[in-house]
Scaffold this motif. Sequence first.
Motif, PDB file in Angstrom:
ATOM      1  N   GLN A   5       0.826  -1.208   0.000  1.00 39.63           N
ATOM      2  CA  GLN A   5       0.000   0.000   0.000  1.00 39.63           C
ATOM      3  C   GLN A   5       0.860   1.257   0.000  1.00 39.63           C
ATOM      4  O   GLN A   5       0.594   2.206  -0.740  1.00 39.63           O
ATOM      5  N   GLY A   6       1.884   1.249   0.825  1.00 38.67           N
ATOM      6  CA  GLY A   6       2.770   2.409   0.900  1.00 38.67           C
ATOM      7  C   GLY A   6       3.511   2.658  -0.403  1.00 38.67           C
ATOM      8  O   GLY A   6       3.577   3.803  -0.876  1.00 38.67           O
ATOM      9  N   ALA A   7       4.031   1.604  -0.992  1.00 41.49           N
ATOM     10  CA  ALA A   7       4.797   1.742  -2.238  1.00 41.49           C
ATOM     11  C   ALA A   7       3.911   2.216  -3.380  1.00 41.49           C
ATOM     12  O   ALA A   7       4.286   3.114  -4.147  1.00 41.49           O
ATOM     13  N   LEU A   8       2.721   1.642  -3.495  1.00 38.20           N
ATOM     14  CA  LEU A   8       1.821   2.042  -4.578  1.00 38.20           C
ATOM     15  C   LEU A   8       1.293   3.453  -4.355  1.00 38.20           C
ATOM     16  O   LEU A   8       1.110   4.216  -5.310  1.00 38.20           O
ATOM     17  N   GLY A   9       1.067   3.809  -3.105  1.00 37.64           N
ATOM     18  CA  GLY A   9       0.643   5.170  -2.788  1.00 37.64           C
ATOM     19  C   GLY A   9       1.705   6.191  -3.173  1.00 37.64           C
ATOM     20  O   GLY A   9       1.390   7.292  -3.639  1.00 37.64           O
ATOM     21  N   ILE A  10       2.964   5.832  -2.995  1.00 36.40           N
ATOM     22  CA  ILE A  10       4.059   6.721  -3.385  1.00 36.40           C
ATOM     23  C   ILE A  10       4.070   6.914  -4.898  1.00 36.40           C
ATOM     24  O   ILE A  10       4.287   8.028  -5.389  1.00 36.40           O
ATOM     25  N   LEU A  11       3.804   5.862  -5.650  1.00 35.04           N
ATOM     26  CA  LEU A  11       3.757   6.000  -7.116  1.00 35.04           C
ATOM     27  C   LEU A  11       2.633   6.939  -7.547  1.00 35.04           C
ATOM     28  O   LEU A  11       2.808   7.737  -8.472  1.00 35.04           O
ATOM     29  N   VAL A  12       1.497   6.845  -6.884  1.00 36.78           N
ATOM     30  CA  VAL A  12       0.390   7.761  -7.198  1.00 36.78           C
ATOM     31  C   VAL A  12       0.806   9.196  -6.871  1.00 36.78           C
ATOM     32  O   VAL A  12       0.524  10.129  -7.625  1.00 36.78           O
ATOM     33  N   ARG A  13       1.513   9.362  -5.780  1.00 38.47           N
ATOM     34  CA  ARG A  13       1.989  10.696  -5.404  1.00 38.47           C
ATOM     35  C   ARG A  13       3.007  11.207  -6.425  1.00 38.47           C
ATOM     36  O   ARG A  13       3.034  12.400  -6.743  1.00 38.47           O
ATOM     37  N   CYS A  14       3.837  10.332  -6.955  1.00 40.37           N
ATOM     38  CA  CYS A  14       4.775  10.731  -8.010  1.00 40.37           C
ATOM     39  C   CYS A  14       4.016  11.256  -9.225  1.00 40.37           C
ATOM     40  O   CYS A  14       4.424  12.253  -9.833  1.00 40.37           O
ATOM     41  N   LEU A  15       2.911  10.610  -9.573  1.00 45.07           N
ATOM     42  CA  LEU A  15       2.089  11.082 -10.688  1.00 45.07           C
ATOM     43  C   LEU A  15       1.509  12.458 -10.376  1.00 45.07           C
ATOM     44  O   LEU A  15       1.474  13.339 -11.242  1.00 45.07           O
ATOM     45  N   GLN A  16       1.093  12.650  -9.151  1.00 40.22           N
ATOM     46  CA  GLN A  16       0.549  13.942  -8.740  1.00 40.22           C
ATOM     47  C   GLN A  16       1.574  15.057  -8.993  1.00 40.22           C
ATOM     48  O   GLN A  16       1.249  16.099  -9.565  1.00 40.22           O
ATOM     49  N   TYR A  17       2.805  14.829  -8.603  1.00 39.58           N
ATOM     50  CA  TYR A  17       3.848  15.830  -8.813  1.00 39.58           C
ATOM     51  C   TYR A  17       4.224  15.949 -10.286  1.00 39.58           C
ATOM     52  O   TYR A  17       4.527  17.047 -10.764  1.00 39.58           O
ATOM     53  N   ALA A  18       4.205  14.846 -11.012  1.00 35.92           N
ATOM     54  CA  ALA A  18       4.492  14.898 -12.451  1.00 35.92           C
ATOM     55  C   ALA A  18       3.465  15.763 -13.166  1.00 35.92           C
ATOM     56  O   ALA A  18       3.811  16.540 -14.060  1.00 35.92           O
ATOM     57  N   LEU A  19       2.193  15.651 -12.768  1.00 36.04           N
ATOM     58  CA  LEU A  19       1.142  16.436 -13.413  1.00 36.04           C
ATOM     59  C   LEU A  19       1.215  17.916 -13.055  1.00 36.04           C
ATOM     60  O   LEU A  19       0.699  18.764 -13.784  1.00 36.04           O
ATOM     61  N   LYS A  20       1.850  18.230 -11.947  1.00 39.27           N
ATOM     62  CA  LYS A  20       2.046  19.634 -11.566  1.00 39.27           C
ATOM     63  C   LYS A  20       3.328  20.200 -12.180  1.00 39.27           C
ATOM     64  O   LYS A  20       3.526  21.404 -12.183  1.00 39.27           O
ATOM     65  N   GLY A  21       4.208  19.313 -12.632  1.00 43.77           N
ATOM     66  CA  GLY A  21       5.500  19.759 -13.144  1.00 43.77           C
ATOM     67  C   GLY A  21       6.431  20.217 -12.037  1.00 43.77           C
ATOM     68  O   GLY A  21       7.306  21.039 -12.255  1.00 43.77           O
ATOM     69  N   GLU A  22       6.230  19.669 -10.840  1.00 43.70           N
ATOM     70  CA  GLU A  22       7.030  20.057  -9.679  1.00 43.70           C
ATOM     71  C   GLU A  22       7.952  18.924  -9.251  1.00 43.70           C
ATOM     72  O   GLU A  22       7.650  17.759  -9.450  1.00 43.70           O
ATOM     73  N   LYS A  23       9.038  19.315  -8.614  1.00 44.12           N
ATOM     74  CA  LYS A  23       9.945  18.324  -8.038  1.00 44.12           C
ATOM     75  C   LYS A  23       9.354  17.794  -6.734  1.00 44.12           C
ATOM     76  O   LYS A  23       8.674  18.510  -6.016  1.00 44.12           O
ATOM     77  N   TRP A  24       9.647  16.535  -6.482  1.00 42.62           N
ATOM     78  CA  TRP A  24       9.297  15.934  -5.190  1.00 42.62           C
ATOM     79  C   TRP A  24      10.496  15.105  -4.764  1.00 42.62           C
ATOM     80  O   TRP A  24      11.024  14.344  -5.560  1.00 42.62           O
ATOM     81  N   VAL A  25      10.926  15.261  -3.553  1.00 43.05           N
ATOM     82  CA  VAL A  25      12.136  14.664  -2.992  1.00 43.05           C
ATOM     83  C   VAL A  25      13.344  14.864  -3.918  1.00 43.05           C
ATOM     84  O   VAL A  25      14.159  13.968  -4.096  1.00 43.05           O
ATOM     85  N   GLY A  26      13.389  16.057  -4.507  1.00 42.77           N
ATOM     86  CA  GLY A  26      14.524  16.423  -5.345  1.00 42.77           C
ATOM     87  C   GLY A  26      14.511  15.843  -6.752  1.00 42.77           C
ATOM     88  O   GLY A  26      15.479  15.968  -7.479  1.00 42.77           O
ATOM     89  N   ILE A  27      13.413  15.214  -7.153  1.00 42.94           N
ATOM     90  CA  ILE A  27      13.334  14.565  -8.466  1.00 42.94           C
ATOM     91  C   ILE A  27      12.179  15.170  -9.254  1.00 42.94           C
ATOM     92  O   ILE A  27      11.084  15.352  -8.729  1.00 42.94           O
ATOM     93  N   THR A  28      12.442  15.477 -10.528  1.00 46.80           N
ATOM     94  CA  THR A  28      11.376  15.869 -11.440  1.00 46.80           C
ATOM     95  C   THR A  28      10.867  14.594 -12.088  1.00 46.80           C
ATOM     96  O   THR A  28      11.597  13.929 -12.821  1.00 46.80           O
ATOM     97  N   TRP A  29       9.630  14.236 -11.785  1.00 45.47           N
ATOM     98  CA  TRP A  29       9.052  12.974 -12.253  1.00 45.47           C
ATOM     99  C   TRP A  29       8.488  13.145 -13.649  1.00 45.47           C
ATOM    100  O   TRP A  29       7.682  14.027 -13.897  1.00 45.47           O
ATOM    101  N   GLY A  30       8.907  12.287 -14.561  1.00 46.53           N
ATOM    102  CA  GLY A  30       8.387  12.316 -15.930  1.00 46.53           C
ATOM    103  C   GLY A  30       7.024  11.638 -15.986  1.00 46.53           C
ATOM    104  O   GLY A  30       6.850  10.542 -15.458  1.00 46.53           O
TER     105      GLY A  30
END
Length: 100
Positions: A5-30
């Motif tokens: 649950q935690g790992a998959l939730g993090i992937l969803v959060r990565c998508l959230q930041y990718a759609l904003k075009g913002e860095k999260w934990v120092g990474i720009t998510w494609g």
Amino acid sequence: RELRQGALGILVRCLQYALKGEKWVGITWGTFSVLHALNNLSRLPANKPIFCNAGLVEMLCQLLELWSRHHLHPAPSPPPRNVHIQGRELQLALEMMSNL
């Protein structure tokens, strides 16, 4: 189960930041990279309820809205900075919607 649950939730959060075009934990998510991983994982039956509870459906709806604003409207509005939503991203989002 909690680790999944935690790992998959993090992937969803990565998508959230990718759609904003913002860095999260120092990474720009494609967008494509995150969608590709999510699409593969969304095919597993055990992951479907986890993704739904983590807000993946809402994120995919946001992606579809961004895509339609940029591609379908007479005066397209640009997506957020560093966000690339083209046909391949749209295809992955639609596949995931049908998987879930």
